[in-house]
Write a protein that holds these residues in place. Structure first.
Motif, PDB file in Angstrom:
ATOM      1  N   LEU A 140      -3.723   3.865 -14.043  1.00  0.00           N
ATOM      2  CA  LEU A 140      -3.053   3.351 -15.242  1.00  0.00           C
ATOM      3  C   LEU A 140      -3.504   1.922 -15.527  1.00  0.00           C
ATOM      4  N   ASN A 331      -6.853  17.267 -11.200  1.00  0.00           N
ATOM      5  CA  ASN A 331      -6.229  15.943 -11.199  1.00  0.00           C
ATOM      6  C   ASN A 331      -6.630  15.157 -12.432  1.00  0.00           C
ATOM      7  N   LYS A 334      -4.707  16.402 -15.302  1.00  0.00           N
ATOM      8  CA  LYS A 334      -3.313  15.954 -15.267  1.00  0.00           C
ATOM      9  C   LYS A 334      -3.233  14.456 -15.552  1.00  0.00           C
ATOM     10  N   SER A 337      -2.849  12.686 -18.952  1.00  0.00           N
ATOM     11  CA  SER A 337      -1.541  12.484 -19.580  1.00  0.00           C
ATOM     12  C   SER A 337      -1.162  11.008 -19.605  1.00  0.00           C
ATOM     13  N   LEU A 338      -1.881  10.166 -18.844  1.00  0.00           N
ATOM     14  CA  LEU A 338      -1.601   8.729 -18.907  1.00  0.00           C
ATOM     15  C   LEU A 338      -2.026   8.149 -20.243  1.00  0.00           C
ATOM     16  N   ILE A 340      -0.756   8.342 -22.862  1.00  0.00           N
ATOM     17  CA  ILE A 340       0.403   7.843 -23.597  1.00  0.00           C
ATOM     18  C   ILE A 340       0.503   6.327 -23.498  1.00  0.00           C
ATOM     19  N   ALA A 341      -0.006   5.752 -22.394  1.00  0.00           N
ATOM     20  CA  ALA A 341       0.117   4.306 -22.212  1.00  0.00           C
ATOM     21  C   ALA A 341      -0.777   3.533 -23.169  1.00  0.00           C
ATOM     22  N   VAL A 348       1.058  15.269 -23.821  1.00  0.00           N
ATOM     23  CA  VAL A 348       2.305  14.616 -23.422  1.00  0.00           C
ATOM     24  C   VAL A 348       2.755  13.633 -24.493  1.00  0.00           C
TER      25      VAL A 348
END
Lengths: 396, 390
Positions: A140, A331, A334, A337-338, A340-341, A348
Motif C-alpha cells: 500500500l 495474491n 487480490k 483491490s488496494l 481503492i487507496a 472493490v
C-alpha cells in the motif's frame, strides 16, 4: 509347584463415554451446535437490525440506475447505466490490472531470480538489494508512493515527457501510440491463426520423426519463419493499410493513442515491482532445487546445452516453481483491490465502496464481492491441483 | 635386515608452494565474477553505469542536498533541494503518537526531555514493550516462562490501561485518538499474538479425523484465504455493527483487529498444516504408544517438532501481517502510513520533495521492522537446526 491362576476376570465395563467413537460424535455434535447457534445469533441480530433501519434487501438493485461516474472503463458506461454494468466495469478493471500485472511481474521476477543466481557479483548484488528492499515495504505504501509522490509530481500537460515522439508521460497519465487497423487486417489475423496451427502440426511431425529416425528438424527457426512470413504475405496480398495513432496535444490535454490514467499506471507499477520480488525468490528456489547432479547426468547423456535446459532442468524446476507462482498470481489479483487507496475503479472500489454506500445493501454487496474472489481463488487452486497431479513424481 | 639409504625417497616434506596465479588474487576474482564472458562484461559495465548514475543521485537526495534543520518549509522550497528531513523531524510527534493528547504540564515545558515526557504514556508502553521483547528474543536470557507470561498476558492489560486511561487517575483517551506508529505496532502485535494460537487450532482442526470439525475448519480457512484483506476490513467495519445485538456499538479499532486476526489465522493455519504434514506417522504413533491423549501428544510431541519445521513460514506470515497493518488506513484508522499521508497536505511544509520524504521515512520504518524479523527468523532457524544436521 507353581499354580497358574486361570480364572479370568471379566474386564471392567468402562463407561460408553470413554469409547473414542462415541466421544468423537459428541465433540462434533457440540461443535456443530455451537457454530449453528453462533450463526443463528448473527442472522437474528442482522435481521432485527435491518428491520429496525427499514432497509430493503434483495438483488434487484442490479437493475437500478447507478448515477455515478467511473473515470476509467473498458466497456461503455455512463451515470445512466445500471449497477449491474458498474459491477461488470469493476470486474473488467480488476482483470485488466491482473493481466498486465501478472505478465510484467513474471517477466521481471524471472529476470531478477536468474540474476540473483548469476556469477556476476554486481548483477547478483543489485538483484539482492532490489528484492530485500521492496519485499519489506508494504504494498500500500508503495502504491501511494508511486501515485502521490511520483506520478502526481510529474510535469503538467505542457511540459510532458515525450519519448520517441509516441510515448507521453505527464500528470494526467501515460499515453501510448495505438496501431489502427482496417477491415483487410482480418486476413492477417487469419494467417496468424493458420500459422499457429501449422506450427503445432510441424512440431508433432518433427517429434515423430525424431523418435523414429533420430533426425532433428529445426522446429524453432522454421516456426519463427512461418510466424513472420505467413501474416506478412497475407498482409501484402490483402493490401491492408496500417496507421499509427499518436497522442497529440489538443487544447489542454493529449488526445489519440491509448491513454492510461495515472491511477492504472501507479497500480500496475506498484503491483509489478512488489510481486516480482516474491516471484524472483520462487524462481531462485526452484532453480536451486534441481541438484547439480542433474546437469552432470544430462551432460553424461550427451545432451546439448539447450536440450539440457529444456528437457532436464526446466521441467524439474517448474515442478517446484508453478504452485507458489500460481498463488502469487492470485495474491496479485487480490492485492489489486488496494486500488481503492489511489482511486482506480476496480471491483472493490466501484462495488464494495461506491455501490454499497449508495444502495446500502451491505450484505448482498459484500456477499457478491466475496463470491467473485472466492471463484477466482477456487479456479486457481483447482488449476494447481490439476497441475500438481500432472507433474507429480511417478515413484517406483 | 640391512638398512640402506634410498636416495630417491624423500626424507622431509617439500614446503608448500603458493597456489597458482590463475586461482589467486584480485584480478582472477574480478575475471571470474565480473568479466567471465562477453555477456558478463556487458552486464557488469551496465551495472557499474547504473551505480555511477544512481549512487551520487541517491546520496545527494538523501544527504547531500537534504534539509536537516529548518523552522518551516522555506528551506525545502528552494530550487534543487533533496529530502526535507526537517519536515519529518517537525512532525515526528504526529507520526509516532497520532492525535494522542499530550500531557498538559509537560507540553508547556521546553527541551527534549519535556517533549519526551509530554507523551509519557505512549513512551512508557514502548519502553516496557522493548524491555520485555529483547530478553524474550534473546535465546540465552533466563526466566523465559515468566517473561513470556509478562509479555503476552500482563503487558496487553498494561498497554490498554496506559493508552485508554479511565482508571488509576489517567485521562480517558478514546481509540480514535490513538495513532501513528503506536497503532501500527498495536495492530501488528495483537495480530501476531492472536493469529498464531488460532491458526494452530485451525490447522489441528483441518487435520482432525472428525469430519464435522475437519470440514468446518477447512471451509473457514479457504474462505478467508480467498478474499483480499481489504474486503475483510470493509466487512468488519460495515457488517460487524449489523451482526451485533441492538445497542452494542463496536469500536472501529476493535473491528479491524478482529478482521486482521481472523484473516491471518487462516494463513497461519496453512503454514502450520505444512509442518504437521511434514512429520512422519511414527511420531503420532510414538505419542499414542506412550499413552498420551490427543492434547498431550499434540502439545508435547507433535507441535514442538511441527512448529520448528515451519518457523520461516510463520515469520513470513508475521511479516506479511505487519505490512498489512497499513491497510487499516483505508478504513480511516490513523496508522503510520495514514499519518504520513495526511501530513503531506501540511501547508507549512509544502515543498516539491515533501511527499517523497514522508513516504521514504514511513518505508524505512516498515523496512527496519520487517527486515529485522526476517533476519531473526534466519538466526532462529540456524539455532533450532538440531537433529537434522549431518
Amino acid at each position: 509347584m507353581a499354580v497358574q491362576d486361570t480364572s479370568r476376570h471379566e474386564p471392567q465395563r468402562s463407561s460408553f463415554l470413554n469409547d473414542p467413537v462415541v466421544r468423537g460424535r459428541l465433540y462434533q455434535l457440540l461443535t456443530v451446535v455451537i457454530v449453528a447457534a453462533f450463526v443463528w445469533f448473527i442472522a437474528d441480530n442482522t435481521a432485527a437490525n435491518l428491520a429496525r433501519q427499514n432497509k430493503t434487501t434483495g438483488f434487484d438493485f442490479f437493475w437500478f440506475t447507478s448515477g455515478f461516474d467511473i473515470q476509467f472503463s473498458l466497456i461503455p458506461y455512463s451515470r445512466a447505466s445500471t449497477y449491474g454494468t458498474a459491477f461488470l466495469v469493476g470486474i473488467l478493471n480488476t482483470m485488466l490490472v491482473a493481466v498486465i500485472g501478472v505478465f510484467f511481474a513474471s517477466l521481471l521476477g524471472f529476470m531478477v531470480g536468474i540474476a540473483r543466481l548469476s556469477n556476476n557479483f554486481i548483477i547478483s548484488r543489485l538483484a539482492l538489494i532490489y528484492v530485500e528492499t521492496l519485499r519489506n515495504v508494504p504494498l500500500l505504501l508503495q502504491l501511494v508512493f508511486w501515485y502521490f509522490a511520483v506520478l502526481k509530481s510529474m510535469p503538467g500537460v505542457r511540459q510532458s515527457f515525450i519519448f520517441l515522439d509516441g510515448v507521453v508521460l505527464n500528470q494526467r497519465g501515460l499515453y501510448l501510440p495505438k496501431v489502427v487497423t482496417d477491415a483487410q487486417f482480418a486476413w492477417v489475423w487469419g494467417a496468424l491463426a493458420l500459422s499457429i496451427v501449422a506450427i503445432v502440426v510441424l512440431q508433432r511431425w518433427a517429434h515423430k520423426r525424431l523418435e523414429a529416425t533420430g533426425q532433428r528438424f529445426p522446429v524453432f527457426w522454421t516456426a519463427l519463419g512461418v510466424l513472420v512470413v505467413l501474416p506478412l504475405v497475407a498482409g501484402l496480398i490483402s493490401g491492408t493499410h496500417l496507421s499509427v495513432d499518436l497522442p497529440v496535444l489538443k487544447g489542454f490535454n493529449y488526445a489519440g493513442g491509448i491513454g492510461l490514467p495515472p491511477e492504472l499506471v501507479a497500480l500496475c507499477l506498484g503491483l509489478i515491482f512488489y510481486t516480482a520480488t516474491f516471484i524472483s525468490e520462487i524462481v531462485r528456489a526452484g532453480i536451486q532445487s534441481v541438484s547439480y547432479g542433474q546437469t552432470e547426468a544430462a551432460q553424461a547423456l550427451g545432451l546439448r546445452d539447450g536440450d539440457r535446459l529444456r528437457l532436464v532442468i526446466i521441467p524439474q524446476a517448474m515442478r517446484v516453481i508453478i504452485p507458489p507462482l500460481a498463488s502469487q498470481y492470485l495474491n496479485l489479483t487480490k492485492n489489486s483491490s488496494l486500488a481503492i487507496a489511489i482511486g482506480y475503479p476496480d471491483l472493490v472500489s466501484v462495488f464494495m465502496n461506491t455501490t454499497l454506500n449508495q444502495t446500502g445493501r451491505a450484505i448482498e454487496v459484500v456477499f457478491i464481492t466475496m463470491l467473485v474472489y472466492l471463484t477466482l481463488s477456487l479456479a486457481t487452486s483447482s488449476f494447481m491441483n490439476w497441475y500438481n497431479r500432472r507433474i507429480a513424481l511417478v515413484e517406483r | 635386515m640391512n638398512t640402506q639409504d634410498l636416495a630417491y625417497v624423500r626424507t622431509k616434506f617439500e614446503p608448500a608452494r603458493p597456489a597458482p596465479m590463475s586461482n589467486l588474487g584480485l584480478v582472477v576474482w574480478l575475471r571470474r565474477h565480473l568479466f567471465a564472458t562477453v555477456g558478463d562484461t556487458v552486464l557488469t559495465l551496465l551495472g557499474i553505469a547504473f551505480l555511477v548514475w544512481a549512487l551520487p543521485n541517491l546520496y545527494n537526495f538523501l544527504i547531500g542536498d537534504a534539509v536537516f534543520a529548518a523552522e518551516n518549509g522555506d528551506a525545502c522550497r528552494a530550487a534543487n533541494v533533496g529530502a526535507c528531513w526537517a519536515y519529518v523531524w517537525a512532525r515526528l510527534d504526529f507520526f509516532l503518537y497520532g492525535f494522542f493528547p499530550a500531557d498538559p504540564y509537560w507540553k508547556e515545558q521546553a527541551g527534549l526531555f519535556a517533549e519526551f515526557m509530554a507523551q509519557w504514556r505512549v513512551n512508557l508502553v514502548f519502553f516496557i514493550g522493548l524491555a520485555l521483547v529483547v530478553p524474550l528474543l534473546w535465546p540465552s536470557a533466563p526466566f523465559k516462562v515468566v517473561n513470556a507470561a509478562l509479555f503476552f498476558i500482563v503487558y496487553p492489560v498494561v498497554v490498554f490501561y496506559l493508552l485508554a486511561g479511565g482508571a488509576f487517575g489517567l485521562e480517558k483517551v478514546p481509540t480514535e485518538k490513538w495513532g501513528g506508529l503506536t497503532i501500527t505496532l498495536i495492530i501488528g502485535l495483537v495480530g501476531i499474538v492472536t493469529s498464531l494460537p488460532l491458526g494452530i487450532l485451525l490447522a489441528l482442526g483441518r487435520q482432525s479425523r472428525l469430519p464435522a470439525i475437519k470440514y468446518l475448519s477447512t471451509g473457514f480457512i479457504e474462505l478467508w484465504r480467498a478474499v483480499p484483506l481489504i474486503t475483510v476490513l470493509f466487512m468488519a467495519s460495515v457488517m460487524l455493527p449489523l451482526f451485533m445485538p441492538s445497542g452494542v456499538t463496536i469500536d472501529k479499532l476493535l473491528s479491524a483487529l478482529v478482521g486482521i486476526a481472523l484473516f491471518n489465522s487462516a494463513y497461519m493455519a496453512e503454514v502450520v498444516r505444512g509442518g504437521l504434514q511434514a512429520l512422519p506417522r511414527g511420531q503420532y504413533e510414538a505419542a499414542s504408544s506412550l499413552g498420551l491423549n490427543y492434547w498431550k501428544s499434540m502439545f508435547f510431541i507433535i507441535l514442538p517438532q511441527a512448529l520448528k519445521h515451519v518457523i520461516p513460514g510463520i515469520v513470513n506470515t508475521f511479516i506479511a501481517l505487519f505490512k498489512d497493518t497499513s491497510l487499516v488506513s483505508i478504513i480511516g484508522i490513523f496508522d503510520l502510513l495514514k499519518t504520513v499521508q495526511s501530513s503531506t497536505a501540511d501547508l507549512d511544509w509544502t515543498a516539491p520533495t515533501q511527499a517523497i520524504t514522508g513516504y521514504i521515512f514511513a518505508a524505512a520504518v516498515f523496512w527496519i521492522f520487517c527486515f529485522s524479523m526476517s533476519r531473526y527468523s534466519i538466526f532462529m532457524e540456524n539455532r533450532l537446526h538440531t537433529g537434522h544436521k549431518r
